[in-house]
Design a protein around this motif. Structure first.
Motif, PDB file in Angstrom:
ATOM      1  N   ASN A  55      20.762  -0.404  -5.886  1.00 21.79           N
ATOM      2  CA  ASN A  55      20.345   0.578  -6.869  1.00 21.79           C
ATOM      3  C   ASN A  55      19.391  -0.003  -7.907  1.00 21.79           C
ATOM      4  O   ASN A  55      18.674   0.737  -8.577  1.00 21.79           O
ATOM      5  N   LYS A  56      19.398  -1.334  -8.066  1.00 23.14           N
ATOM      6  CA  LYS A  56      18.493  -1.977  -9.016  1.00 23.14           C
ATOM      7  C   LYS A  56      17.158  -2.335  -8.376  1.00 23.14           C
ATOM      8  O   LYS A  56      16.230  -2.770  -9.054  1.00 23.14           O
ATOM      9  N   LEU A  57      17.038  -2.186  -7.062  1.00 23.09           N
ATOM     10  CA  LEU A  57      15.844  -2.604  -6.342  1.00 23.09           C
ATOM     11  C   LEU A  57      14.685  -1.650  -6.628  1.00 23.09           C
ATOM     12  O   LEU A  57      14.774  -0.458  -6.350  1.00 23.09           O
ATOM     13  N   PRO A  58      13.576  -2.151  -7.184  1.00 24.23           N
ATOM     14  CA  PRO A  58      12.416  -1.289  -7.423  1.00 24.23           C
ATOM     15  C   PRO A  58      11.867  -0.738  -6.105  1.00 24.23           C
ATOM     16  O   PRO A  58      11.728  -1.471  -5.118  1.00 24.23           O
ATOM     17  N   LEU A  59      11.570   0.559  -6.091  1.00 26.95           N
ATOM     18  CA  LEU A  59      11.038   1.226  -4.910  1.00 26.95           C
ATOM     19  C   LEU A  59       9.616   1.693  -5.203  1.00 26.95           C
ATOM     20  O   LEU A  59       9.380   2.431  -6.161  1.00 26.95           O
ATOM     21  N   ILE A  60       8.678   1.242  -4.381  1.00 22.90           N
ATOM     22  CA  ILE A  60       7.272   1.629  -4.524  1.00 22.90           C
ATOM     23  C   ILE A  60       6.862   2.374  -3.261  1.00 22.90           C
ATOM     24  O   ILE A  60       6.985   1.842  -2.153  1.00 22.90           O
ATOM     25  N   ILE A  61       6.409   3.617  -3.415  1.00 20.40           N
ATOM     26  CA  ILE A  61       6.043   4.451  -2.268  1.00 20.40           C
ATOM     27  C   ILE A  61       4.537   4.676  -2.277  1.00 20.40           C
ATOM     28  O   ILE A  61       3.969   5.163  -3.259  1.00 20.40           O
ATOM     29  N   ILE A  62       3.888   4.322  -1.169  1.00 21.25           N
ATOM     30  CA  ILE A  62       2.440   4.459  -1.017  1.00 21.25           C
ATOM     31  C   ILE A  62       2.162   5.632  -0.085  1.00 21.25           C
ATOM     32  O   ILE A  62       2.656   5.670   1.040  1.00 21.25           O
ATOM     33  N   ALA A  63       1.365   6.595  -0.544  1.00 22.05           N
ATOM     34  CA  ALA A  63       1.047   7.767   0.263  1.00 22.05           C
ATOM     35  C   ALA A  63      -0.458   7.996   0.250  1.00 22.05           C
ATOM     36  O   ALA A  63      -1.180   7.489  -0.606  1.00 22.05           O
ATOM     37  N   GLY A  64      -0.929   8.784   1.199  1.00 19.96           N
ATOM     38  CA  GLY A  64      -2.355   9.089   1.279  1.00 19.96           C
ATOM     39  C   GLY A  64      -2.713   9.565   2.669  1.00 19.96           C
ATOM     40  O   GLY A  64      -1.960   9.362   3.618  1.00 19.96           O
ATOM     41  N   THR A  65      -3.856  10.196   2.797  1.00 21.81           N
ATOM     42  CA  THR A  65      -4.274  10.729   4.083  1.00 21.81           C
ATOM     43  C   THR A  65      -4.704   9.608   5.024  1.00 21.81           C
ATOM     44  O   THR A  65      -5.036   8.501   4.581  1.00 21.81           O
ATOM     45  N   PRO A  66      -4.736   9.862   6.345  1.00 27.03           N
ATOM     46  CA  PRO A  66      -5.170   8.826   7.298  1.00 27.03           C
ATOM     47  C   PRO A  66      -6.598   8.368   7.004  1.00 27.03           C
ATOM     48  O   PRO A  66      -7.474   9.175   6.675  1.00 27.03           O
ATOM     49  N   GLY A  67      -6.823   7.062   7.086  1.00 30.08           N
ATOM     50  CA  GLY A  67      -8.159   6.526   6.893  1.00 30.08           C
ATOM     51  C   GLY A  67      -8.536   6.269   5.449  1.00 30.08           C
ATOM     52  O   GLY A  67      -9.646   5.794   5.172  1.00 30.08           O
ATOM     53  N   ALA A  68      -7.630   6.556   4.518  1.00 27.03           N
ATOM     54  CA  ALA A  68      -7.949   6.348   3.107  1.00 27.03           C
ATOM     55  C   ALA A  68      -7.939   4.866   2.733  1.00 27.03           C
ATOM     56  O   ALA A  68      -8.521   4.489   1.719  1.00 27.03           O
ATOM     57  N   GLY A  69      -7.270   4.048   3.534  1.00 29.96           N
ATOM     58  CA  GLY A  69      -7.248   2.610   3.276  1.00 29.96           C
ATOM     59  C   GLY A  69      -5.942   2.105   2.707  1.00 29.96           C
ATOM     60  O   GLY A  69      -5.908   1.049   2.062  1.00 29.96           O
ATOM     61  N   LYS A  70      -4.846   2.810   2.941  1.00 22.27           N
ATOM     62  CA  LYS A  70      -3.545   2.427   2.383  1.00 22.27           C
ATOM     63  C   LYS A  70      -3.156   1.008   2.801  1.00 22.27           C
ATOM     64  O   LYS A  70      -2.766   0.187   1.969  1.00 22.27           O
ATOM     65  N   THR A  71      -3.251   0.726   4.090  1.00 19.92           N
ATOM     66  CA  THR A  71      -2.818  -0.578   4.596  1.00 19.92           C
ATOM     67  C   THR A  71      -3.697  -1.706   4.066  1.00 19.92           C
ATOM     68  O   THR A  71      -3.196  -2.760   3.652  1.00 19.92           O
ATOM     69  N   SER A  72      -5.006  -1.494   4.055  1.00 22.24           N
ATOM     70  CA  SER A  72      -5.920  -2.530   3.556  1.00 22.24           C
ATOM     71  C   SER A  72      -5.659  -2.829   2.085  1.00 22.24           C
ATOM     72  O   SER A  72      -5.642  -4.000   1.665  1.00 22.24           O
ATOM     73  N   VAL A  73      -5.440  -1.797   1.298  1.00 15.22           N
ATOM     74  CA  VAL A  73      -5.125  -1.973  -0.128  1.00 15.22           C
ATOM     75  C   VAL A  73      -3.837  -2.774  -0.277  1.00 15.22           C
ATOM     76  O   VAL A  73      -3.745  -3.694  -1.099  1.00 15.22           O
TER      77      VAL A  73
END
Length: 242
Positions: A8-26
């Motif tokens: 419950n103390k673990l910070p959760l970061i959620i990355i969203a975006g359309t395909p090809g926007a560059g989520k993985t590269s970022v």
């Protein structure tokens, strides 16, 4: 044995975006900076049918878990399996859980109330795109703008204003997915985020209308509240309810 207090103390970061926007590269550039600062994130990659992004993340020497939602909505899939993702992060002694969720449409709503919600959007998609984006942009804490080097300064300023019209309270960060410029600022914001996300957490916005419990308005994230055709992290499909 899973320690719920630690999870419950673990910070959760959620990355969203359309395909090809560059989520993985970022994320690749940002995680490199985090690791150079002796941070220990765990990453979960959610996609629909297939992905090889886990191979890119594995080169960074961090724990990576892949989940394929197949015929289940990836937002519902990620929320339904969130407790297993947190347990995976805790097992690997991570100090944060980063989840990159599949981008399908402009109606995705993956953020929980106590996560750090990060939207990645492609500036070459046009000045009207931020106004067409749904909760994955309007409910985000941070909006990462990619491919800004491919448009003019005037276009960048217009795009920024359109983002602020859709989400006046967001923090905009420009990141170049090729060379990583701007990723240091994003990594700093990841490091400063300390909030935890428990099973009592809720979604910030309801998911699109369909037939599953999340889609018809359920915001509670514990598994006991969910019905319909469901899929676990192992790929096992089950039907719960009538």
């Amino acid at each position: 044995m899973t320690d719920n207090k630690t999870i419950n103390k673990l910070p959760l970061i959620i990355i969203a975006g359309t395909p090809g926007a560059g989520k993985t590269s970022v994320l690749v550039h940002t995680i490199r900076i985090l690791k150079s600062a002796n941070r220990r994130p765990a990453l979960v990659k959610i996609d629909c049918l297939a992905t090889d992004d886990d191979k890119r993340f594995a080169k960074l020497d961090l724990p990576v878990l892949v989940g394929l939602s197949r015929d289940m909505c990836p937002d519902h899939y990620s929320i339904y399996n969130l407790d297993e993702m947190k347990a995976f992060a805790q097992k690997n002694q991570a100090d944060a859980l980063i989840m990159e969720t599949a981008g399908l449409c402009h109606r995705c709503a993956p953020y929980t109330e106590n996560c750090l919600g990060v939207c990645v959007i492609d500036s070459t998609s046009g000045p009207n795109n931020p106004g067409k984006a749904g909760p994955f942009l309007s409910c985000a804490d941070i909006v990462v703008v990619t491919k800004g080097d491919m448009i003019s300064q005037a276009e960048r300023e217009i795009f920024r204003e359109r983002i602020l019209e859709a989400n006046p309270g967001c923090n905009i960060v420009d990141v170049n997915g090729l060379n990583g410029q701007g990723a240091a600022e994003l990594a700093q914001q990841f490091q400063s985020f300390k909030a935890g996300s428990s099973v009592e957490d809720k979604l910030r916005h309801n998911a699109p209308f369909s037939v599953c419990t999340l889609c018809v308005g359920e915001k509670r994230i514990d598994k006991k509240y969910h019905r319909g055709l469901l899929r676990t992290m192992s790929g096992c499909e089950q039907y719960v309810g009538e």
